[in-house]
Write a protein that holds these residues in place. Structure first.
Motif, PDB file in Angstrom:
ATOM      1  N   SER A  43       2.190   2.221  12.432  1.00 33.39           N
ATOM      2  CA  SER A  43       2.855   0.932  12.236  1.00 33.39           C
ATOM      3  C   SER A  43       3.804   0.627  13.389  1.00 33.39           C
ATOM      4  O   SER A  43       4.023  -0.539  13.744  1.00 33.39           O
ATOM      5  CB  SER A  43       3.625   0.947  10.911  1.00 33.39           C
ATOM      6  OG  SER A  43       4.597   1.981  10.911  1.00 33.39           O
ATOM      7  N   ASN A  57       3.286  -0.413  -3.096  1.00 30.23           N
ATOM      8  CA  ASN A  57       2.431  -0.679  -1.937  1.00 30.23           C
ATOM      9  C   ASN A  57       1.799  -2.061  -2.024  1.00 30.23           C
ATOM     10  O   ASN A  57       1.841  -2.848  -1.079  1.00 30.23           O
ATOM     11  CB  ASN A  57       1.339   0.402  -1.872  1.00 30.23           C
ATOM     12  CG  ASN A  57       0.322   0.145  -0.781  1.00 30.23           C
ATOM     13  OD1 ASN A  57      -0.543  -0.695  -0.936  1.00 30.23           O
ATOM     14  ND2 ASN A  57       0.426   0.889   0.309  1.00 30.23           N
ATOM     15  N   SER A 111       0.053   9.833   2.778  1.00 36.64           N
ATOM     16  CA  SER A 111      -0.413   8.647   2.050  1.00 36.64           C
ATOM     17  C   SER A 111       0.727   7.825   1.481  1.00 36.64           C
ATOM     18  O   SER A 111       0.574   6.637   1.209  1.00 36.64           O
ATOM     19  CB  SER A 111      -1.344   9.061   0.916  1.00 36.64           C
ATOM     20  OG  SER A 111      -0.616   9.735  -0.102  1.00 36.64           O
ATOM     21  N   TYR A 128      -7.153   4.983   0.047  1.00 36.68           N
ATOM     22  CA  TYR A 128      -6.057   5.909  -0.214  1.00 36.68           C
ATOM     23  C   TYR A 128      -5.809   6.073  -1.701  1.00 36.68           C
ATOM     24  O   TYR A 128      -5.432   7.152  -2.177  1.00 36.68           O
ATOM     25  CB  TYR A 128      -4.766   5.403   0.451  1.00 36.68           C
ATOM     26  CG  TYR A 128      -4.477   6.076   1.778  1.00 36.68           C
ATOM     27  CD1 TYR A 128      -4.795   7.405   1.987  1.00 36.68           C
ATOM     28  CD2 TYR A 128      -3.861   5.371   2.806  1.00 36.68           C
ATOM     29  CE1 TYR A 128      -4.517   8.014   3.188  1.00 36.68           C
ATOM     30  CE2 TYR A 128      -3.578   5.971   4.026  1.00 36.68           C
ATOM     31  CZ  TYR A 128      -3.922   7.291   4.212  1.00 36.68           C
ATOM     32  OH  TYR A 128      -3.650   7.900   5.396  1.00 36.68           O
ATOM     33  N   PHE A 184      -7.146  -2.255   6.028  1.00 38.80           N
ATOM     34  CA  PHE A 184      -7.107  -2.603   4.611  1.00 38.80           C
ATOM     35  C   PHE A 184      -8.149  -1.802   3.828  1.00 38.80           C
ATOM     36  O   PHE A 184      -7.885  -1.341   2.715  1.00 38.80           O
ATOM     37  CB  PHE A 184      -7.353  -4.106   4.444  1.00 38.80           C
ATOM     38  CG  PHE A 184      -7.311  -4.557   3.020  1.00 38.80           C
ATOM     39  CD1 PHE A 184      -6.173  -4.376   2.245  1.00 38.80           C
ATOM     40  CD2 PHE A 184      -8.406  -5.168   2.438  1.00 38.80           C
ATOM     41  CE1 PHE A 184      -6.136  -4.795   0.938  1.00 38.80           C
ATOM     42  CE2 PHE A 184      -8.384  -5.586   1.133  1.00 38.80           C
ATOM     43  CZ  PHE A 184      -7.238  -5.401   0.380  1.00 38.80           C
ATOM     44  N   SER A 226      -3.992  -7.047  -3.497  1.00 40.91           N
ATOM     45  CA  SER A 226      -2.580  -6.799  -3.791  1.00 40.91           C
ATOM     46  C   SER A 226      -2.176  -7.439  -5.104  1.00 40.91           C
ATOM     47  O   SER A 226      -1.413  -6.851  -5.886  1.00 40.91           O
ATOM     48  CB  SER A 226      -1.709  -7.351  -2.644  1.00 40.91           C
ATOM     49  OG  SER A 226      -2.089  -6.779  -1.415  1.00 40.91           O
ATOM     50  N   ASN A 254      -6.638   1.503   3.393  1.00 37.84           N
ATOM     51  CA  ASN A 254      -5.553   1.463   2.408  1.00 37.84           C
ATOM     52  C   ASN A 254      -6.103   1.514   0.987  1.00 37.84           C
ATOM     53  O   ASN A 254      -5.571   2.215   0.126  1.00 37.84           O
ATOM     54  CB  ASN A 254      -4.723   0.194   2.604  1.00 37.84           C
ATOM     55  CG  ASN A 254      -3.531   0.138   1.684  1.00 37.84           C
ATOM     56  OD1 ASN A 254      -2.562   0.867   1.859  1.00 37.84           O
ATOM     57  ND2 ASN A 254      -3.592  -0.722   0.670  1.00 37.84           N
ATOM     58  N   LYS A 255      -7.169   0.797   0.729  1.00 36.86           N
ATOM     59  CA  LYS A 255      -7.759   0.812  -0.615  1.00 36.86           C
ATOM     60  C   LYS A 255      -8.322   2.190  -0.931  1.00 36.86           C
ATOM     61  O   LYS A 255      -8.234   2.646  -2.076  1.00 36.86           O
ATOM     62  CB  LYS A 255      -8.868  -0.247  -0.720  1.00 36.86           C
ATOM     63  CG  LYS A 255      -8.343  -1.670  -0.733  1.00 36.86           C
ATOM     64  CD  LYS A 255      -9.429  -2.673  -1.154  1.00 36.86           C
ATOM     65  CE  LYS A 255     -10.512  -2.761  -0.099  1.00 36.86           C
ATOM     66  NZ  LYS A 255     -11.499  -3.815  -0.440  1.00 36.86           N
ATOM     67  N   ARG A 271       1.917   8.091  -1.449  1.00 30.49           N
ATOM     68  CA  ARG A 271       1.663   7.733  -2.840  1.00 30.49           C
ATOM     69  C   ARG A 271       2.620   8.413  -3.826  1.00 30.49           C
ATOM     70  O   ARG A 271       2.595   8.113  -5.004  1.00 30.49           O
ATOM     71  CB  ARG A 271       0.214   8.074  -3.218  1.00 30.49           C
ATOM     72  CG  ARG A 271      -0.112   9.536  -3.274  1.00 30.49           C
ATOM     73  CD  ARG A 271      -1.502   9.755  -3.890  1.00 30.49           C
ATOM     74  NE  ARG A 271      -2.549   9.302  -3.005  1.00 30.49           N
ATOM     75  CZ  ARG A 271      -3.275  10.104  -2.228  1.00 30.49           C
ATOM     76  NH1 ARG A 271      -3.017  11.410  -2.216  1.00 30.49           N
ATOM     77  NH2 ARG A 271      -4.221   9.633  -1.447  1.00 30.49           N
ATOM     78  N   ASP A 324       0.967   5.481   7.125  1.00 30.57           N
ATOM     79  CA  ASP A 324       1.709   4.223   6.949  1.00 30.57           C
ATOM     80  C   ASP A 324       0.790   3.014   7.095  1.00 30.57           C
ATOM     81  O   ASP A 324       1.090   2.050   7.803  1.00 30.57           O
ATOM     82  CB  ASP A 324       2.847   4.112   7.972  1.00 30.57           C
ATOM     83  CG  ASP A 324       3.871   5.206   7.782  1.00 30.57           C
ATOM     84  OD1 ASP A 324       4.016   5.655   6.629  1.00 30.57           O
ATOM     85  OD2 ASP A 324       4.499   5.606   8.752  1.00 30.57           O
ATOM     86  N   VAL A 325      -0.335   3.067   6.400  1.00 33.28           N
ATOM     87  CA  VAL A 325      -1.309   1.981   6.534  1.00 33.28           C
ATOM     88  C   VAL A 325      -0.726   0.678   6.027  1.00 33.28           C
ATOM     89  O   VAL A 325      -0.915  -0.383   6.631  1.00 33.28           O
ATOM     90  CB  VAL A 325      -2.598   2.334   5.756  1.00 33.28           C
ATOM     91  CG1 VAL A 325      -3.594   1.203   5.865  1.00 33.28           C
ATOM     92  CG2 VAL A 325      -3.202   3.619   6.308  1.00 33.28           C
ATOM     93  N   ASP A 326      -0.009   0.732   4.910  1.00 35.95           N
ATOM     94  CA  ASP A 326       0.550  -0.501   4.348  1.00 35.95           C
ATOM     95  C   ASP A 326       1.540  -1.139   5.318  1.00 35.95           C
ATOM     96  O   ASP A 326       1.552  -2.367   5.506  1.00 35.95           O
ATOM     97  CB  ASP A 326       1.191  -0.232   3.000  1.00 35.95           C
ATOM     98  CG  ASP A 326       2.175   0.920   3.054  1.00 35.95           C
ATOM     99  OD1 ASP A 326       2.114   1.705   4.016  1.00 35.95           O
ATOM    100  OD2 ASP A 326       3.003   1.041   2.133  1.00 35.95           O
TER     101      ASP A 326
END
Length: 1804
Positions: free
Chosen positions: A1004, A1200, A705, A1050, A1044, A1155, A1047-1048, A707, A1061-1063
């Motif tokens: 990515s 992020n 993640s 996560y 997206f 963001s 990503n949220k 994070r 590596d979603v971002d």
């Protein structure tokens, strides 16, 4: 007194004559003389004389006329032919009313004296018996006089009382005894007065006459309770006559106590002592300081605290109330009161020897020997109960928090007396704290702040040891929330607290810390330790060795028990009263010294930390590691180093490989502990522990993640403090070697990025860097692609120079032959190493040749090593850049002779080849099967490869395809993949290929490769890519939305996912989409321009690709000749491109919104306690220096979000720069879609970001977009919107208004031309603007008001344009077109017609909800709510915009004429609309508007509307404020309404009986209700100037013979008057009030008697009774007026309330038969025999909640009507009892209920 003033006062007396004589309590012979017996001529003359004398009072002009006419009345009375036989007075009711008017305080004493003479004459005629019978007729007029009688009048008045009233029959005298006392008590106020003794004697005479001392004293006590004005006189009477209640001995029971009391004292406490106690309570609570002192003196002398009268006779609630009332006197801060309080509550000062009288031997055992014991024995129990009742909020009807404040202030005061404080304070500290916490949890913050101030004052006054003994007990009891509340809100900064007690508290918390997880205990421990300063602890060197040597003993529960035992002993000894008494100067010794505390802290927390680690409670373990680290930092350092072998062994046993996601906090906890544990370890032990810690942090670093990356890198670098960096480098390198390639590059990327700001990073990252770059030597491109991506990121971030430095430093310093310029031909010539380093550098420069190589060529070389400088100097190299350094090294190597050995030569050749490759990079691509190879690559690329978990092969394929594509374009090769499809139905193979690839990608790196493919293809095959832009955009946006959403999740869900590596993936997609849109739009511009050449010359393309030169552009132009030339086709393709652009804006805007919200570290204040600590901090406010919440990793979240925000903003900026209008319209559509959401206003923020301070451009496009929807022909074609966005004109106009609100004055100045253009066009009167004129009006008002306050707006031309445009827009908006009238047929029209009627086109039905709100009803569209709301904004701004007074007045007049007046005239029900109410409210608040005559008349017309009282004003109380503002500026209108009442008078009933219609009756009722309403909405005594005229009209209306239907409403007005006027202003009105009430209830009584409701015959059939004889509404309103009078307890009316209810204790305790007469009308009605038998199912409900409430509210609260008179039976039954109980219990008035009830009665 002047004649005019007398006249104005006396005009009301004209009503007396018109009242017909009523058989109202007449004498026994009166009815016979009037009805049965024919009067003699002398008697007729007698009656005529009385009538003429009464008629004379109608012409009174001045006070002298009063004396004259009273003399005439007296002579008429003396004309009685036989005074001794004729004991009757003709027209006695009129005579009584007239004399009562003459007693008015506004008349001089001469009139009063003459009136007394007349009373004497009357009393003489009546005689004693008739006077007793008619006491309720004659006595009420006399009673008020004593309170204001002059010195000359008082003797005569006293004589009247003595001669006549004392001789009244005792059974009648008993009933009127309380009002008699109330009338006489004011004469006792001054003990030095000459009348004091005579009045005292007079009261004694009445007392003797009544012959019931119990009744006498109960009446005295009731007078004290209910009448503050009479309280002084009652107090003086008590000083003279109140018996002593103190007993010589302490009695044990009631009988013994009564025996010791005197007879008079027994009379005072019979049948119970409640009234006596409450009388003292009210006296002690009096506002008059003199009265308070007096009642305290009475307590001290008559009723001491130890008195058996209190202790045995009074119930405990009464004693509590008395002590509470006495204690509340300390709040006045008067020393005299305090001294009396201490003397009463602590006993006499000689209490040590004796109390009052000498005691016997038997009673000596009970002698009180000290004040403290006195209070403890007699007062402590009741005092504490009283205090606790205040704490619980049950003592009074005040809000709970105010009672709590009172407790704190009383407690602070009693702490001055240790005798009280030592007993009470320890018991109330915790309850007060609990009460404060309850207020915080349940009440508004303002109330808590007020309470907290008082609570802190109390808290600060308590001994520290007492406070913390209570806190310690709370901790032991587990009341953690309360302890936290104390720590957060109370003052605990005292030195003794933070050095002694808080450390001990922390020790107790550690010992009691629960085994299971408990966040509250953890938070408590954290907060406690934060308060402990360093000076409270000592180094471990001074600690007892038993706490240090054996850490295993902390596992033994007996240690915690022993610690708690010492703490228990310490606090119990310190808090015991014996210690305070006997050793007040000594302080108990602390159970643990500062050094032992240090050792115990570390041992206990270390033990808990080990336990948590064993239990794998990761979160708690991390927290305790933090706590342990903070403690070690806080404890002063010494020679002894802290060690914890148990914790060390536990940490070394951790297996990083088995670490679960839920156990991540263990890694950070271990990293925190490393620097503390490593201090005392050997290198071997330290290496073992370091390996574990690095392994744990590595697990966090490579988490999918991402994070934890920021925190993990920070912890890794923190290890440098405790260990040599090379150890860290070795540990990281070993982990790199054990990891796969993708993990390596990802981990190194994180290390490299996050350590950029750290110093001395090369020593840790050198070996890991070579390990990463070593992947460049691999034969396949899988790892190289990853490295290339990472290198590109370093290029963007500006850290590439660090890589150059490390790589070049190795080439320069690792090889001897570079320094010596020759080969040694032995093992020292390590060609393999050199080849390796060359390969690394070659791959580094060729992996991104167009990006890295230019930087390498220009980057200045950094040499910070002496040996490297020596090599450069020895070879005399001229080094400036890394390029020059590399060339020098390469040339040096090439110039060296080759080695002789075969093996060495082969290595040497390899090195040369690499060197040559570095010196010149070549390109090649002439394969024959190019198309086949490319087709094969596309097939392989789309195939799923098992085991390729990182999806890197596809990226490599794509890289090759890109290279082949470039070659194909350069060599003009025909390739099927890049062919343009022929025909609209044939799809592009390239689109299918790319769409499939993007959809199936998960990393990515893959997305990056696909974006590169699209980007490069668009450069070489522009027509192909342009044709499929819409499909590509749709595919990219769909994938972006999918990622997206992931990503949220996560950052809200800890679940696992396959995508990593979603971002970064989203950033790649955004970057590729940006490049695609730019190139496609550039190609569209080429098509529209008709140019022969198309090239990449747009500087706005920030994709990083190199722009082809002139030759390349020409080549592309030659091969794009197939581009369409048909204008229709081009326009179609333009539309498609714009739709793709809009789709991308919507998607990327959603990313930007999230963001933007999450790129800031926010501190959410989750409860009101935090608000109390930081009241100035709003929810969500930024806290720059606040530590992130535990393990929320907010810095990683911020990182992020910031990355996504930057990329999304770049795309939006780019799109806005090429298509600003379409971008704006798309953002407006997003705004409309999010309307009501919390982030809806983010659209304004992003627009401000996009416009780049070019607001005039933004407004220009926004206005053009609006005009395109309402008047598109007025715009030039190139300025028009294509109307691709589903927006209505009102959507854009509303957005424009909101956007203008965000602009500064300077921005408006810059955009003035565009703003003026819109306003001029709108003001031209075009019908196309009809639906958006409200928004245009608001827009013009905002712009005009903002610019009018600037120098720019002061220019004559600008000012004229502003005013002209605004006024024109205002007039058009107010025109009849916007108050549209439609006939009923609109309801039957088609939907198309309906849409057209409200301004919508067919096909826009989906937009109906977003259109302006138009009120549709059968027949009319009355007004649009949006116009009302626009006027709400515009009206306050008109004075700013329009300076000319005449023009301003015209604007306001137009608004009133066009909107307000039509609304009011059409239907009064319109006035309840929220929009209309807001409009009228602002109209009334603007001074210029409210002062206009048209506005005043409008308000008056609304008030006079016949339907006004049908409004639901209770739910729209804004109207109260509107009419308050109006009547304040127009007070004469109330006078007009009062004067209108004269129209409803009738002097001749016979002449008017046929003229009195229902409409006139309704008009009169409405006028009376209007008067009541206007009085209600204004403050008290606002209309005292109109009071005399109003009283006069009401009196005349009562006197009128044809006003029966108006009387209920007259009573309603009187109710309003007694609430809103002070008593002093009603002094002359009281006779009218009580006489008219008498009339109503006496009529009711008569009719009930006529219907035989009081007969002995039971069982009357009530269904056959004719109820039409009862005026239900009149009786109800009379009952409500009486209800109000009794609830309010007005002193003036207390003299008359006995006429209606029994106002003494007989109502509660009953009366003996024949000892008193029932005179009160309500009691007579309720006591009727047959009325008691009536059962009404629908009777009014008087619940126990009303009767038992702590406040007084009317019994008829919210009762508006009754259908039958019997429904009032519960009211008649309970009224007297409710009145007596409310008075005796000292209830306060519920004013809110009274106001609500009045409002309900006024409105239908």
């Amino acid at each position: 007194m002047t004649s005019s003033s007398s006249s104005s006062h006396l005009k009301g007396s004209s009503f007396l004559r018109s009242i017909s004589p009523l058989p109202l309590f007449l004498g026994r012979g009166a009815e016979t003389r009037n009805d049965s017996k024919k009067l003699t001529s002398k008697e007729k003359k007698y009656v005529g004389n009385i009538e003429r004398a009464l008629a004379a009072f109608e012409s009174v002009d001045e006070w002298a006329d009063y004396i004259s006419f009273l003399g005439k009345l007296q002579r008429a009375l003396q004309s009685n032919p036989d005074p001794h036989a004729n004991n009757w007075i003709p027209h006695e009711f009129d005579v009584s009313k007239t004399l009562a008017q003459c007693i008015s305080p506004k008349l001089p004493s001469g009139v009063h004296l003459k009136t007394i003479e007349v009373y004497r004459t009357i009393f003489d005629i009546l005689g004693q018996d008739q006077l007793s019978v008619q006491v309720q007729l004659w006595i009420p007029g006399v009673l008020p006089l004593m309170s204001y009688a002059s010195i000359s009048v008082k003797p005569e008045l006293i004589g009247l009382y003595t001669q006549y009233l004392t001789n009244i029959d005792p059974k009648f005298l008993r009933t009127i005894f309380k009002p008699l006392l109330l009338s006489l008590l004011p004469a006792l106020d001054d003990t030095t007065s000459e009348f004091f003794d005579s009045v005292l004697t007079l009261i004694d005479s009445f007392r003797t006459k009544v012959h019931d001392d119990i009744h006498f004293w109960q009446c005295i006590f009731l007078c004290i309770i209910t009448s503050p004005d009479k309280r002084t006189g009652a107090m003086e009477f008590c000083f003279k006559r109140l018996p002593d209640f103190n007993t010589a001995n302490d009695c044990k029971d009631r009988e013994e106590t009564l025996k010791q009391l005197s007879q008079e004292a027994r009379d005072c406490v019979m049948p119970e002592s409640g009234l006596l106690i409450r009388a003292f309570c009210q006296g002690l609570r009096d506002d008059n300081l003199f009265v308070q002192r007096g009642f305290f003196d009475l307590l001290l002398s008559k009723l001491q605290l130890r008195s058996s009268t209190l202790q045995c006779l009074a119930n405990e609630e009464d004693i509590e109330l008395l002590i509470l009332s006495a204690s509340e006197t300390v709040l006045r801060r008067d020393m005299s009161l305090n001294r009396r309080l201490w003397n009463w509550i602590l006993g006499p000062e000689n209490a040590a020897t004796t109390l009052t009288t000498p005691v016997t031997v038997e009673s000596s055992a009970t002698t009180v020997t000290s004040m403290s014991q006195y209070f403890d024995k007699y007062g402590f129990k009741y005092f504490s109960r009283a205090i606790f009742s205040l704490i619980n909020g049950t003592a009074t009807s005040e809000p709970v928090y105010k009672q709590n404040i009172k407790v704190c202030r009383i407690a602070v005061a009693v702490m001055d007396r240790w005798e009280i404080g030592q007993l009470i304070v320890p018991k109330i500290l915790v309850p007060i704290v609990k009460a404060a916490k309850l207020v915080l949890d349940t009440r508004p913050l303002k109330e808590f702040d007020e309470l907290l101030k008082s609570a802190n004052v109390f808290f600060d006054g308590i001994e520290t040891i007492s406070i913390w003994s209570d806190v310690y007990r709370l901790v032991k009891n587990g009341d953690v929330d309360l302890v936290m509340f104390i720590l957060k809100n109370f003052h605990i900064e005292d030195e003794d607290m933070i050095v002694t007690h808080i450390p001990l508290l922390g020790l107790a918390i550690m010992c009691l810390y629960p085994q299971e997880e408990n966040k509250q205990w953890l938070e408590l421990l954290k907060n406690t330790l934060e308060f402990i300063p360093q000076r409270a602890l000592l180094p471990l060197d001074h600690s007892d060795r038993k706490y240090l040597d054996d850490t295993s003993r902390y596992n033994d529960p007996s240690l915690a028990d022993d610690i708690l035992h010492h703490l228990d002993k310490y606090y119990s000894r310190a808090n015991s009263s014996e210690e305070v008494d006997n050793e007040s100067d000594s302080t108990p010794e602390r159970p643990f010294n500062a050094a032992d505390l240090s050792a115990l802290y570390l041992g206990l927390i270390g033990n808990i930390t080990c336990r948590l680690l064993r239990q794998k409670r990761a979160n708690d373990f991390y927290n305790f590691c933090e706590l342990l680290g903070q403690l070690l930092e806080t404890i002063p350092s010494g020679e002894l180093i802290w060690q914890n072998p148990t914790l060390l062994n536990a940490l070394q046993r951790i297996d990083p490989k088995s670490l679960l996601d839920s156990e991540i906090p263990i890694a950070f906890g271990a990293a925190i502990m490393f620097k503390h544990i490593a201090r005392g370890l050997s290198k071997l032990e330290m290496s073992r522990l370091l390996k574990v810690v690095i392994g744990l942090l590595w697990k966090c670093l490579i988490h999918p993640s991402g994070r934890y990356q920021v925190e993990a890198v920070r912890k890794l670098w923190d290890l440098e403090i405790s260990v040599d960096p090379h150890y860290i480098e070795a540990g990281i390198s070993s982990l790199f070697l054990l990891s796969d390639e993708s993990t390596r590059i990802r981990a190194f990327n994180i290390l490299w990025t996050q350590s950029a700001s750290f110093n001395e990073t090369d020593s840790i990252l050198s070996r890991p860097l070579y390990i990463i770059l070593d992947g460049l030597n691999s034969d396949n491109n899988v790892f190289s692609v990853l490295i290339a991506k990472w290198l590109q990121n370093t290029l963007i971030s500006g850290t590439l120079n660090r890589i150059f430095k490390i790589c070049c430093s190795g080439l320069l310093s690792h090889h001897e032959f570079i320094f010596s310029s020759k080969f040694a031909n032995n093992e020292n010539d390590d060609f393999a190493l050199f080849a390796y380093e060359l390969t690394i550098l070659y791959k580094l420069l060729t992996i991104l040749p167009h990006e890295i190589l230019p930087v390498f060529n220009s980057e200045l070389c950094v040499i910070d090593n002496d040996s490297e400088m020596g090599i450069i100097s020895a070879n005399e190299w001229n080094i400036s850049t890394y390029k020059s350094l590399a060339l020098a090294i390469l040339k040096q190597f090439i110039s060296i002779d080759p080695p002789k050995g075969v093996e060495e030569f082969q290595l040497f050749c390899s090195c040369v080849k690499l060197s040559l490759d570095l010196m010149g990079l070549l390109m090649d691509g002439s394969e024959q099967d190019f198309d086949a190879t490319l087709s094969m690559l596309t097939e392989v690329c789309q195939r799923k490869i098992p085991g390729d978990e990182d999806h890197l092969l596809g990226a490599c394929y794509l890289s090759t395809i890109v290279r082949l594509m470039k070659i194909s374009s350069k060599n003009q090769l025909k390739v099927a993949l890049f062919e343009i499809p022929k025909g609209s139905k044939k799809s592009s193979r390239f689109l299918e290929f790319v769409s499939s690839g993007i959809t199936n990608s998960v990393t990515s790196m893959e997305f990056h490769s696909w974006m590169v493919l699209i980007q490069e293809t668009s450069q070489y095959y522009s027509e192909l890519v342009f044709g499929i832009t819409t499909g590509l955009t749709e595919c990219i946006c769909n994938k972006m939305e999918e990622l997206f959403a992931l990503n949220k999740r996560y950052f809200t869900d800890l679940g696992e996912d396959t995508v990593t590596d979603v971002d970064d993936s989203i950033c790649e997609l955004i970057g590729g989409l940006q490049s695609l849109l730019i190139r496609s739009h550039k190609y569209l511009s080429y098509l529209l321009s008709g140019s022969l050449a198309y090239g990449n010359t747009d500087s706005s393309d920030n994709s990083g690709s190199q722009v082809p030169g002139f030759f390349g552009s020409m080549i592309q132009g030659v091969f794009q000749v197939e581009a369409p030339t048909d204008k229709g086709e081009i326009h179609r393709r333009k539309i498609l491109l714009l739709k793709a652009l809009k789709k991308s804006v919507v998607t990327v805007y959603g990313v930007w919104l999230w963001s933007d919200e999450n790129s800031k570290v926010r501190a959410e204040i989750t409860n009101s306690a935090n608000e109390a600590m930081a009241p100035g901090l709003a929810t969500g406010e930024m806290l720059d220096n606040e530590k992130p919440p535990f393990l929320s990793f907010t810095r990683s979240v911020k990182y992020n979000a910031s990355k996504l925000k930057f990329r999304s903003k770049k795309l939006l900026e780019c799109v806005y720069s090429i298509e600003p209008m379409e971008t704006l319209e798309t953002l407006i559509r997003c705004y409309v879609a999010r309307k009501g959401g919390k982030d809806r206003y983010s659209a304004f923020k992003i627009i401000h970001i996009l416009d780049g301070s070019k607001l005039q451009t933004t407004l220009h496009y926004m206005i053009n977009s609006l005009v395109s929807r309402v008047s598109i022909t007025s715009l030039e074609p190139e300025k028009r919107s294509l109307l691709l966005t589903n927006l209505s004109a009102s959507n854009i106009s509303h957005f424009l208004v909101e956007y203008v609100k965000t602009l500064s004055s300077d921005a408006m100045e810059d955009s003035w031309e565009d703003l003026l253009r819109l306003m001029k066009e709108a003001s031209s009167g075009s019908s196309s603007y009809r639906m958006i004129y409200p928004d245009i009006l608001e827009f013009a008002a905002l712009v005009g008001s903002r610019l009018s306050q600037t120098n720019f707006g002061d220019q004559k031309k600008v000012k004229r344009e502003i005013v002209d445009s605004f006024t024109k827009i205002l007039n058009i908006a107010l025109s009849a077109k916007f108050l549209q009238q439609y006939d009923d047929g609109i309801n039957s029209t088609s939907s198309v017609d309906l849409l057209t009627a409200v301004g919508l086109k067919e096909g826009e039905s989906g937009q109906l909800e977003s259109e302006p709100s138009v009120k549709l009803r059968s027949g009319k569209i009355v007004v649009r709510d949006d116009l009302s709301y626009a006027l709400v904004v515009a009206i306050p701004l008109i004075p700013i915009i329009v300076n000319d007074v005449d023009k301003r007045t015209t604007c306001f007049t137009s608004i009133a004429n066009s909107v307000a007046i039509p609304l009011a005239k059409h239907s009064i029900s319109e006035l309840t609309s929220p929009a209309v109410i807001a409009l009228f409210k602002v109209m009334g608040e603007v001074k210029e508007m409210s002062s206009l005559r048209i506005w005043k008349n409008l308000c008056y017309d609304i008030l006079n509307d016949s339907d006004f009282f049908s409004l639901d004003v209770r739910n729209h109380k804004e109207w109260n404020g509107i009419f308050k503002s109006w009547i304040t500026h127009e007070p004469e209108k109330l006078g007009e309404l009062i004067m209108k009442l004269s129209a409803y008078l009738g002097t001749n009933a016979a002449a008017n009986i046929f003229n009195w219609s229902d409409s006139e009756s309704n008009a009169g009722a409405n006028d009376l209700k209007r008067i009541a309403y206007l009085i209600m909405v204004c403050p008290k005594d606002e209309f005292i100037n109109s009071d005399p005229a109003l009283q006069e009209r009401l009196i005349e209306l009562f006197a009128s013979s044809n006003n029966t239907s108006l009387k209920p409403y007259i009573f309603l007005v009187i109710r309003m008057m007694i609430v809103k006027f002070s008593q002093i202003h009603l002094s002359t009105f009281w006779p009218t009030i009580y006489t008219e009430l008498e009339r109503v209830f006496h009529n009711l009584l008569e009719k009930l008697l006529e219907l035989k409701f009081d007969d002995d015959v039971l069982g009357i059939d009530h269904s056959k009774i004719d109820l039409s004889v009862f005026d239900n509404n009149l009786i109800l309103q009379a009952c409500k007026l009486l209800d109000y009078l009794l609830v309010l307890g007005l002193e003036e009316f207390q003299l008359s309330e006995w006429l209606f209810v029994n106002d003494n204790s007989d109502v509660a305790y009953g009366r003996e038969d024949g000892c008193s007469a029932i005179l009160s009308l309500i009691d007579r009605i309720s006591s009727m025999k047959n009325l008691k038998m009536v059962e009404m199912k629908s009777s009014i409900s008087i619940t126990s909640s009303v009767l038992d409430s702590k406040t007084k509210r009317p019994l008829l609260y919210m009762v508006k009507q009754v259908s039958r008179i019997f429904e009032l039976k519960p009211f008649f039954d309970k009224l007297s009892v409710y009145k007596y109980e409310s008075d005796s219990e000292m209830k306060q008035v519920d004013w809110a209920a009274i106001e609500e009830d009045l409002l309900t009665d006024i409105f239908d």
